[in-house]
Design a protein around this motif. Structure first.
Motif, PDB file in Angstrom:
ATOM      1  N   THR A   1      33.595  12.432  16.001  1.00 19.20           N
ATOM      2  CA  THR A   1      33.553  13.731  15.322  1.00 19.20           C
ATOM      3  C   THR A   1      32.110  14.136  15.042  1.00 19.20           C
ATOM      4  N   GLU A   2      31.301  13.199  14.573  1.00 17.86           N
ATOM      5  CA  GLU A   2      29.889  13.495  14.304  1.00 17.86           C
ATOM      6  C   GLU A   2      29.155  13.871  15.586  1.00 17.86           C
ATOM      7  N   GLU A   3      29.435  13.147  16.650  1.00 12.88           N
ATOM      8  CA  GLU A   3      28.746  13.449  17.901  1.00 12.88           C
ATOM      9  C   GLU A   3      29.185  14.801  18.452  1.00 12.88           C
TER      10      GLU A   3
ATOM     11  N   GLU B   1      30.118  17.381  16.787  1.00 14.05           N
ATOM     12  CA  GLU B   1      29.424  18.405  16.000  1.00 14.05           C
ATOM     13  C   GLU B   1      27.963  18.521  16.428  1.00 14.05           C
ATOM     14  N   GLN B   2      27.283  17.401  16.606  1.00 21.55           N
ATOM     15  CA  GLN B   2      25.883  17.446  17.042  1.00 21.55           C
ATOM     16  C   GLN B   2      25.752  18.116  18.402  1.00 21.55           C
TER      17      GLN B   2
ATOM     18  N   GLY C   1      27.389   6.929  15.846  1.00 20.86           N
ATOM     19  CA  GLY C   1      28.242   7.496  14.806  1.00 20.86           C
ATOM     20  C   GLY C   1      29.643   7.738  15.332  1.00 20.86           C
TER      21      GLY C   1
END
Length: 99
Positions: free
Chosen positions: A84-86, A88-89, A81
């Motif tokens: 930014t998605e990583e 957040e995760q 992904g």
């Protein structure tokens, strides 16, 4: 601490006191301060959370071969992904962040 409060503290001059080195690294990464984040990621290579942070940072830098090495060390598949998605995760996966 919630994810939202962690994101809000990115506007502060220093990371919150009492948080883990990984979360400090994510604080610096969230402020685009790669060198400081990378220094914290390198503190140990025996912790999967540090290794995942290390992988993320090398992916952010564009060094995908090095990132793949650190994903393996973290016991994770290469993230596909967005950065930014990583990020957040990664933040949400930290024990200090309330679920």
């Amino acid at each position: 601490m919630t994810y939202e409060s962690f994101v809000a503290c990115l506007a502060e001059a220093e990371p919150p006191t009492g948080i883990s080195l990984v979360l400090q690294g994510l604080w610096y990464a969230g402020r685009q301060q790669w060198e400081q984040a990378h220094t914290l990621a390198q503190v140990t290579d025996r912790d999967q959370r540090h290794n995942w942070l290390h992988a993320y940072l090398h992916r952010q830098e564009g060094d995908l071969g090095n990132a793949a090495y650190w994903y393996r060390r973290a016991g994770r598949s290469v993230f596909t992904g967005s950065l930014t998605e990583e990020w957040e995760q990664l933040v949400r996966a930290q024990p200090e962040i309330a679920r």
